[in-house]
Design an enzyme around this catalytic site. Structure first.
Site, short mmCIF file in Angstrom:
data_model
loop_
_atom_site.label_atom_id
_atom_site.label_comp_id
_atom_site.label_asym_id
_atom_site.label_seq_id
_atom_site.Cartn_x
_atom_site.Cartn_y
_atom_site.Cartn_z
N HIS A 204 44.35 -7.19 41.06
CA HIS A 204 44.18 -5.49 41.36
C HIS A 204 43.65 -4.55 40.53
CE1 HIS A 204 48.86 -5.47 40.43
NE2 HIS A 204 47.96 -3.71 40.06
C1 UD1 Z 1 49.34 1.02 41.87
C2 UD1 Z 1 49.23 1.35 40.72
C3 UD1 Z 1 49.87 0.02 39.89
C4 UD1 Z 1 50.07 -0.66 40.27
C5 UD1 Z 1 50.02 -0.85 41.93
C6 UD1 Z 1 51.13 -2.07 42.77
C7 UD1 Z 1 48.94 3.62 39.37
C8 UD1 Z 1 47.68 4.08 38.60
N1 UD1 Z 1 48.39 1.94 40.20
O1 UD1 Z 1 47.76 0.66 41.65
O2 UD1 Z 1 49.72 0.51 38.72
O3 UD1 Z 1 50.35 -2.15 39.83
O4 UD1 Z 1 49.93 0.30 42.84
O5 UD1 Z 1 50.66 -2.39 43.98
O6 UD1 Z 1 49.70 4.24 40.20
N2 UD1 Z 1 45.70 1.05 49.65
C9 UD1 Z 1 45.11 0.47 50.50
N3 UD1 Z 1 46.62 0.78 51.31
C10 UD1 Z 1 48.06 1.28 50.89
C11 UD1 Z 1 47.44 1.66 49.41
C12 UD1 Z 1 46.51 1.78 48.43
O7 UD1 Z 1 44.64 0.38 51.83
O8 UD1 Z 1 49.19 1.28 51.58
C13 UD1 Z 1 43.81 1.14 49.22
C14 UD1 Z 1 43.52 2.17 49.48
O9 UD1 Z 1 41.69 1.87 48.96
C15 UD1 Z 1 43.36 2.86 47.57
C16 UD1 Z 1 43.63 1.68 46.74
O10 UD1 Z 1 44.27 0.64 47.61
O11 UD1 Z 1 42.66 3.49 47.21
C17 UD1 Z 1 44.73 1.83 45.69
O12 UD1 Z 1 45.98 2.05 45.83
P1 UD1 Z 1 46.03 3.42 44.57
O13 UD1 Z 1 48.31 3.38 45.06
O14 UD1 Z 1 45.47 4.08 43.99
O15 UD1 Z 1 46.75 1.72 43.51
P2 UD1 Z 1 46.71 0.42 42.96
O16 UD1 Z 1 45.41 -0.16 42.84
O17 UD1 Z 1 47.67 0.10 44.34
#
Ligand code: UD1
Length: 355
Positions: A204
């Protein structure tokens, strides 16, 4: 309310939930008032609610419901919504966890309001500022009054940055507290329709998954390197869309994100893990399972020096060679690092209670 000290915890994303659970539980033994704030960075039921249930974390007192966004907009939105809450509640100490955007935003808000901050999992450094988490770690540590570290390398990083020893507390790895607590359940937990042995894959990191060509080429290499071995891949929402272009393969099992206990079960049953996650490098080290990490650096070097982790970067020949070793039974063996013993939450609680 009287003079009972008020401890406020701020979490937002999946790995934070695994880290807060043991600290909340351990602090209950003391005469303190606790509040839990969820920023809403992760919000899908299988990225958030299910972790609260399995880890027996009480429902958050407040959910800021920030949702997804670019780094700046997500961080800013958390700050904007958190500031009035902290101003209003004026806790005696705020605990922040790990290295996600919620951690950084919370540390910024609290330090500017002159509320003391304690950082759990402080001092880790990949020395790679292209990782958003590295920025989050450096800034959070810089702003924190108490730094709870998982291992001696983290202490050394902080000392090199000029942090006084009085602020550093080597307490061990809090994620391992949750793992030890739920491992018996995970060993009993059967997941339907999976092969006997398999490689467990998670990807991821933006560097691996945000470019379709790159992600597909990594996946093709993994499939080739695994030979006859099946591959089980619970897909993070960030990765899902781009994987739809991958040609189907009967050995490849794509799953929705799985809850904590089921994921532990997959780690214990599979036999090998290929990942770009930070926490999974630690969990596999504790479990003694070989882990091949598709990153150029790690902020958790102890998983390499003592544990079962090997850094592969994007060297796909290396991936093939390391997989061959593992399939031939000569995968890396390791030992459990000091203080990864299930007692870290209690050590943190004791230090806070005495502070
Ligand atoms: C985040 C953390 C990362 C951690 C990871 C664990 C930051 C910078 N990154 O990355 O360090 O390893 O969490 O999972 O804080 N999304 C959903 N549903 C959700 C959450 C996210 O669909 O409940 C999707 C959305 O499209 C979103 C993308 O995932 O834009 C990324 O989510 P985000 O929290 O920004 O970063 P992660 O890649 O999850």
């Amino acid at each position: 309310m009287g003079s009972t000290r008020h401890i406020l915890h701020i979490v937002g994303a999946r790995p934070n939930f695994v880290k807060v659970a043991p600290v909340l539980r351990a602090l209950k033994e003391y005469d303190l008032r606790q509040t839990l704030i969820h920023t809403g960075q992760h919000y899908d039921a299988n990225m958030s609610d299910v972790f609260f249930t399995q880890l027996e974390i009480p429902a958050p007192d407040i959910n800021l419901e920030v949702g997804s966004g670019s780094h700046a907009s997500q961080t800013a939105e958390i700050m904007r919504r958190l500031e009035p809450v902290i101003s209003d509640r004026r806790p005696d100490l705020v605990l922040v966890y790990g290295d996600v955007n919620s951690t950084l935003a919370a540390a910024l808000v609290c330090s500017k309001l002159l509320v003391p901050v304690a950082h759990v999992e402080a001092g880790l450094r990949s020395f790679d500022r292209t990782m958003p988490e590295e920025i989050n770690r450096v800034v959070t540590d810089c702003l924190s009054d108490m730094l709870f570290t998982p291992s001696e390398d983290a202490d050394a990083n902080l000392q090199r940055e000029g942090v006084s020893n009085a602020r550093i507390h080597l307490v061990g790895n809090v994620m391992i507290d949750s793992l030890i607590r739920l491992l018996p359940q995970a060993r009993e937990c059967a997941i339907d329709n999976l092969p006997e042995r398999f490689a467990l894959v998670t990807l991821h990191r933006p560097a691996n998954v945000d470019n379709s060509e790159n992600l597909l080429s990594i996946m093709r290499c993994i499939i080739e390197a695994c030979g006859e071995l099946d591959i089980v891949f619970p897909v993070h929402p960030r990765t899902r869309q781009r994987l739809s272009q991958l040609e189907s393969d009967s050995r490849l099992h794509l799953l929705e994100p799985v809850p904590y206990v089921q994921f532990l079960s997959l780690q214990t049953h599979g036999g090998v893990v290929i990942t770009d996650s930070g926490g999974i490098q630690e969990e596999t080290t504790y479990l003694g399972i070989p882990c091949l990490t598709l990153r150029e650096s790690t902020e958790r070097p102890i998983t390499i020096s003592l544990g079962t982790n090997t850094l592969i970067g994007n060297d796909m020949n290396r991936l093939r060679l390391e997989m061959q070793k593992i399939l031939g039974g000569s995968g890396k063996k390791g030992v459990i690092p000091p203080l990864w013993d299930g007692e870290t939450g209690r050590r943190i609680a004791r230090i806070i209670a005495q502070s």
